[in-house]
Design an enzyme around this catalytic site. Structure first.
Site, PDB file in Angstrom:
ATOM      1  N   ASN A 165       1.985   9.395   7.364  1.00 28.99           N
ATOM      2  CA  ASN A 165       3.088   9.527   7.909  1.00 28.99           C
ATOM      3  C   ASN A 165       3.953  10.782   7.675  1.00 28.99           C
ATOM      4  OD1 ASN A 165       2.291  10.688   5.108  1.00 28.99           O
ATOM      5  ND2 ASN A 165       4.054   9.004   3.768  1.00 28.99           N
ATOM      6  N   HIS A 167       4.031  15.811   3.514  1.00 33.69           N
ATOM      7  CA  HIS A 167       4.406  16.250   2.485  1.00 33.69           C
ATOM      8  C   HIS A 167       5.428  16.068   1.941  1.00 33.69           C
ATOM      9  CE1 HIS A 167       3.558  15.825  -2.932  1.00 33.69           C
ATOM     10  NE2 HIS A 167       3.055  16.652  -2.497  1.00 33.69           N
ATOM     11  N   GLU A 221       2.420  21.899  -7.826  1.00 33.85           N
ATOM     12  CA  GLU A 221       1.629  21.612  -6.843  1.00 33.85           C
ATOM     13  C   GLU A 221       1.954  23.012  -6.123  1.00 33.85           C
ATOM     14  OE1 GLU A 221       4.256  18.194  -4.399  1.00 33.85           O
ATOM     15  OE2 GLU A 221       3.466  16.709  -5.739  1.00 33.85           O
ATOM     16  N   TYR A 225      -2.689  13.932  -5.424  1.00 34.05           N
ATOM     17  CA  TYR A 225      -2.219  13.410  -6.111  1.00 34.05           C
ATOM     18  C   TYR A 225      -3.509  12.278  -7.235  1.00 34.05           C
ATOM     19  CZ  TYR A 225      -0.810  13.053  -1.198  1.00 34.05           C
ATOM     20  OH  TYR A 225      -0.459  12.801  -0.217  1.00 34.05           O
ATOM     21  N   LYS A 229       0.506  16.926   6.698  1.00 33.44           N
ATOM     22  CA  LYS A 229      -0.921  15.847   6.657  1.00 33.44           C
ATOM     23  C   LYS A 229      -1.753  16.484   8.034  1.00 33.44           C
ATOM     24  CE  LYS A 229       0.795  13.277   3.233  1.00 33.44           C
ATOM     25  NZ  LYS A 229       1.498  11.560   2.768  1.00 33.44           N
TER      26      LYS A 229
HETATM   27  O1  CDP Z   1       4.816  10.987  -0.054  1.00 36.90           O
HETATM   28  P1  CDP Z   1       5.780  10.335  -1.243  1.00 36.90           P
HETATM   29  O2  CDP Z   1       6.087  11.227  -2.028  1.00 36.90           O
HETATM   30  O3  CDP Z   1       6.495   9.770  -0.088  1.00 36.90           O
HETATM   31  O4  CDP Z   1       5.468   9.004  -1.047  1.00 36.90           O
HETATM   32  P2  CDP Z   1       4.447   8.958  -2.547  1.00 36.90           P
HETATM   33  O5  CDP Z   1       4.506   7.537  -3.495  1.00 36.90           O
HETATM   34  O6  CDP Z   1       4.095   9.604  -3.885  1.00 36.90           O
HETATM   35  O7  CDP Z   1       2.623   8.171  -2.251  1.00 36.90           O
HETATM   36  C1  CDP Z   1       1.767   9.239  -2.041  1.00 36.90           C
HETATM   37  C2  CDP Z   1       1.245   8.548  -0.523  1.00 36.90           C
HETATM   38  O8  CDP Z   1       0.390   7.724  -0.588  1.00 36.90           O
HETATM   39  C3  CDP Z   1       2.227   8.720   0.378  1.00 36.90           C
HETATM   40  O9  CDP Z   1       3.002   9.372   1.199  1.00 36.90           O
HETATM   41  C4  CDP Z   1       1.247   7.763   1.406  1.00 36.90           C
HETATM   42  O10 CDP Z   1       0.785   8.510   3.034  1.00 36.90           O
HETATM   43  C5  CDP Z   1       0.777   7.373   0.650  1.00 36.90           C
HETATM   44  N1  CDP Z   1       0.753   5.567   0.509  1.00 36.90           N
HETATM   45  C6  CDP Z   1      -0.725   4.697   1.289  1.00 36.90           C
HETATM   46  O11 CDP Z   1      -0.596   5.316   1.516  1.00 36.90           O
HETATM   47  N2  CDP Z   1       0.260   3.279   0.416  1.00 36.90           N
HETATM   48  C7  CDP Z   1       0.613   2.763  -0.452  1.00 36.90           C
HETATM   49  N3  CDP Z   1       1.269   1.820  -1.351  1.00 36.90           N
HETATM   50  C8  CDP Z   1       1.915   4.152  -0.939  1.00 36.90           C
HETATM   51  C9  CDP Z   1       1.645   5.522  -0.945  1.00 36.90           C
HETATM   52 MG    MG Z   2       5.234  11.424  -4.142  1.00 37.47          MG
END
Ligand code: CDP
Ligand code: MG
Length: 154
Positions: A115, A118, A131, A52, A12
């Site tokens: 974080n 991705h 993706e 997303y 990212k």
């Molecule tokens: O990236 P990952 O698949 O682990 O998580 P996700 O649930 O698919 O969410 C996508 C991204 O959204 C996360 O990696 C976070 O950077 C962001 N996110 C956030 O900013 N706040 C949240 N409550 C949940 C996710």
């Molecule tokens: Mg995800």
């Protein structure tokens, strides 16, 4: 035994800015996964919204798409046995505050919205294909053998 498969991973904008792209690549390489595609791009707003799409209705969606388009990213495709699940293990929990030390997020991040990496969701069977297609044409993914493959797999 699990299948060898391809999975989508992306460094990212915070990883690029903080000089963590090499570290992310190293950890996946050293585990034995094979890099079969990579790019250095800045995502468009439309690409971010498609990437997303599952989070369109979430309160964090606008911040997330603003962030992911705020600087360059490194989309990649990695191949290996059980690659999708193994990559999710290497990167750690979504929230770095909960991610175990030794995982990428557990070692290099503190905040949920920053974080660093991705990876496609291993619980969503269509995620990798969707993706990968969003960033790569078929001919941009390279078939080859790593010299250590006979030592990585039985
Ligand atoms: O990236 P990952 O698949 O682990 O998580 P996700 O649930 O698919 O969410 C996508 C991204 O959204 C996360 O990696 C976070 O950077 C962001 N996110 C956030 O900013 N706040 C949240 N409550 C949940 C996710
Ligand atoms: Mg995800």
């Amino acid at each position: 035994m699990s299948e060898r498969e391809r999975t989508f991973v992306m460094a990212k904008p915070d990883a690029v800015q903080r000089g963590l792209v090499g570290e992310i690549v190293s950890r996946l390489e050293e585990r034995g996964l094979k890099l079969v595609g990579a790019k250095f791009i800045r995502m468009s707003q439309a690409q971010a919204e498609e990437h997303y799409a599952e989070h369109t209705d979430k309160p964090f969606f606008d911040d997330l798409t603003d962030f992911i388009t705020s600087g360059p990213v490194v989309p990649m495709v990695w191949e290996g046995q059980d690659a999708t699940r193994q990559v999710r293990g290497i990167i750690g929990d979504t929230d770095p505050a909960e991610a175990a030390p030794g995982t990428i997020r557990g070692d290099y991040a503190l905040d949920l919205g920053r974080n660093v990496v991705h990876a496609a969701d291993h619980e969503d069977p269509g995620a990798n294909e969707r993706e990968i297609d969003l960033y790569f044409d078929e001919e941009e993914l390279v078939d080859y053998e790593r010299i250590d493959e006979t030592w990585l797999y039985e």
